[in-house]
Design an enzyme around this catalytic site. Sequence first.
Site, PDB file in Angstrom:
ATOM      1  N   ASN A   9       0.869  -1.181   0.000  1.00  0.00           N
ATOM      2  CA  ASN A   9       0.000   0.000   0.000  1.00  0.00           C
ATOM      3  C   ASN A   9       0.900   1.223   0.000  1.00  0.00           C
ATOM      4  O   ASN A   9       1.515   1.545   1.014  1.00  0.00           O
ATOM      5  CB  ASN A   9      -0.899  -0.040   1.246  1.00  0.00           C
ATOM      6  CG  ASN A   9      -1.741   1.210   1.384  1.00  0.00           C
ATOM      7  OD1 ASN A   9      -1.779   2.045   0.481  1.00  0.00           O
ATOM      8  ND2 ASN A   9      -2.418   1.348   2.517  1.00  0.00           N
ATOM      9  N   LYS A  11       0.113   4.252  -0.208  1.00  0.00           N
ATOM     10  CA  LYS A  11      -0.533   5.415   0.423  1.00  0.00           C
ATOM     11  C   LYS A  11      -0.323   6.667  -0.454  1.00  0.00           C
ATOM     12  O   LYS A  11      -0.291   6.548  -1.674  1.00  0.00           O
ATOM     13  CB  LYS A  11      -0.025   5.591   1.855  1.00  0.00           C
ATOM     14  CG  LYS A  11      -0.164   4.271   2.662  1.00  0.00           C
ATOM     15  CD  LYS A  11       0.028   4.421   4.126  1.00  0.00           C
ATOM     16  CE  LYS A  11      -0.143   3.062   4.805  1.00  0.00           C
ATOM     17  NZ  LYS A  11      -0.071   3.125   6.248  1.00  0.00           N
ATOM     18  N   HIS A  97      -9.511   0.976   4.813  1.00  0.00           N
ATOM     19  CA  HIS A  97      -8.188   1.088   5.439  1.00  0.00           C
ATOM     20  C   HIS A  97      -8.298   1.983   6.680  1.00  0.00           C
ATOM     21  O   HIS A  97      -9.101   2.919   6.709  1.00  0.00           O
ATOM     22  CB  HIS A  97      -7.179   1.674   4.447  1.00  0.00           C
ATOM     23  CG  HIS A  97      -5.790   1.649   5.003  1.00  0.00           C
ATOM     24  ND1 HIS A  97      -5.313   2.652   5.815  1.00  0.00           N
ATOM     25  CD2 HIS A  97      -4.804   0.723   4.922  1.00  0.00           C
ATOM     26  CE1 HIS A  97      -4.077   2.335   6.203  1.00  0.00           C
ATOM     27  NE2 HIS A  97      -3.750   1.167   5.668  1.00  0.00           N
ATOM     28  N   GLU A  99      -6.656   4.375   7.779  1.00  0.00           N
ATOM     29  CA  GLU A  99      -6.536   5.829   7.583  1.00  0.00           C
ATOM     30  C   GLU A  99      -7.820   6.412   7.000  1.00  0.00           C
ATOM     31  O   GLU A  99      -8.161   7.563   7.253  1.00  0.00           O
ATOM     32  CB  GLU A  99      -5.313   6.121   6.702  1.00  0.00           C
ATOM     33  CG  GLU A  99      -4.025   5.936   7.504  1.00  0.00           C
ATOM     34  CD  GLU A  99      -2.904   5.248   6.770  1.00  0.00           C
ATOM     35  OE1 GLU A  99      -2.846   5.323   5.542  1.00  0.00           O
ATOM     36  OE2 GLU A  99      -2.057   4.634   7.458  1.00  0.00           O
ATOM     37  N   GLU A 169      -5.210  -5.084  10.490  1.00  0.00           N
ATOM     38  CA  GLU A 169      -4.190  -4.070  10.709  1.00  0.00           C
ATOM     39  C   GLU A 169      -4.500  -3.341  12.015  1.00  0.00           C
ATOM     40  O   GLU A 169      -5.306  -2.391  12.025  1.00  0.00           O
ATOM     41  CB  GLU A 169      -4.172  -3.056   9.563  1.00  0.00           C
ATOM     42  CG  GLU A 169      -3.841  -3.652   8.204  1.00  0.00           C
ATOM     43  CD  GLU A 169      -3.298  -2.604   7.240  1.00  0.00           C
ATOM     44  OE1 GLU A 169      -2.178  -2.790   6.756  1.00  0.00           O
ATOM     45  OE2 GLU A 169      -3.977  -1.605   6.994  1.00  0.00           O
ATOM     46  N   GLY A 175       2.514   2.275  10.799  1.00  0.00           N
ATOM     47  CA  GLY A 175       3.418   3.422  10.652  1.00  0.00           C
ATOM     48  C   GLY A 175       4.118   3.819  11.939  1.00  0.00           C
ATOM     49  O   GLY A 175       4.719   4.883  12.019  1.00  0.00           O
ATOM     50  N   SER A 215       3.598  -2.129  10.302  1.00  0.00           N
ATOM     51  CA  SER A 215       5.053  -2.152  10.501  1.00  0.00           C
ATOM     52  C   SER A 215       5.701  -3.476  10.099  1.00  0.00           C
ATOM     53  O   SER A 215       6.600  -3.962  10.778  1.00  0.00           O
ATOM     54  CB  SER A 215       5.400  -1.783  11.948  1.00  0.00           C
ATOM     55  OG  SER A 215       4.948  -0.470  12.237  1.00  0.00           O
TER      56      SER A 215
HETATM   57  P1  13P Z   1       3.081   0.383   7.669  1.00  0.00           P
HETATM   58  O1  13P Z   1       3.629  -0.890   7.069  1.00  0.00           O
HETATM   59  O2  13P Z   1       3.798   1.603   7.170  1.00  0.00           O
HETATM   60  O3  13P Z   1       2.989   0.297   9.151  1.00  0.00           O
HETATM   61  O4  13P Z   1       1.586   0.543   7.113  1.00  0.00           O
HETATM   62  C1  13P Z   1       0.728  -0.531   7.202  1.00  0.00           C
HETATM   63  C2  13P Z   1      -0.479  -0.239   6.398  1.00  0.00           C
HETATM   64  O5  13P Z   1      -1.271   0.621   6.740  1.00  0.00           O
HETATM   65  C3  13P Z   1      -0.687  -0.987   5.159  1.00  0.00           C
HETATM   66  O6  13P Z   1      -1.960  -0.787   4.643  1.00  0.00           O
END
Ligand code: 13P
Length: 253
Positions: A9, A11, A97, A99, A169, A175, A215
């Site tokens: 992803n 982002k 997701h 976010e 997740e 993150g 992560s």
């Molecule tokens: P990170 O791997 O940067 O923690 O993000 C995970 C994520 O949100 C994947 O969709």
Amino acid sequence: MRKPFVAGNWKMNTNGQTSVQLAKRIAEGSAETAGHDVTVAVCPPFVYLQAVTKALSSSSIAVGAQDIYFEPDGAFTGEISPAMLKDTGCTYCLCGHSERRHVIGETDELINKKVAAAISGGLLPILCVGELLSERQASKTNEVITRQLKQGLAGLSAAKLSAVTIAYEPVWAIGTGVTATPEQAQEAHDFIRTLVGRMYNGQVAEEIRILYGGSVKPGNAAELMNCKDIDGLLVGGASLKADDFLAIIQATV
Ligand code: 13P
């Protein structure tokens, strides 16, 4: 046997040039495994979907969108329909997701409409679920996952569920550099698979792929993949570095 699945992803990262470069490097480095031993997908920003799909056209790497809108067309300024995503060559699409839930404010009801519209439009949705740190600390992890799954999958038949991948997740691991321990992740994945079995049937639960995200790095991918109910990884930050993403793909086969 569930085939491992690694999705990157991206982002709100990359640009026109780096998105194509990254896609090409991932395709070159995973030519032996992607599509055969492991399903690999990358999810670039909407505006680079077409360029990335083109760059990957002779590879076995699939492309996914990071979001979708549920209406087929019309006055929905800024939104992207399932048919538009199909048109760009997308196979997958993330729905719900964290976010989008916690930064943009998407509800389970909206996410459910997106999952259903993605399937009707011929896309394979990846439904993301996961609890906040405060919810974990209040021992509400299972309650939150249950609500997100029941509402996110509401109205979907078992036949339609075969198009769905679930991604667990935990929001506190996204993150942050803090990964769920393999034990924490396995416990949640086992809970999700059992719940899907109760909502549908045992066969559906056995077949559905459940990815872990939060992560994920080359150094922890293998131990997460060793867990019985972790079928793949949804990778954020580490998917922006070709070498790291390739090492993660390699750790799953
Ligand atoms: P990170 O791997 O940067 O923690 O993000 C995970 C994520 O949100 C994947 O969709």
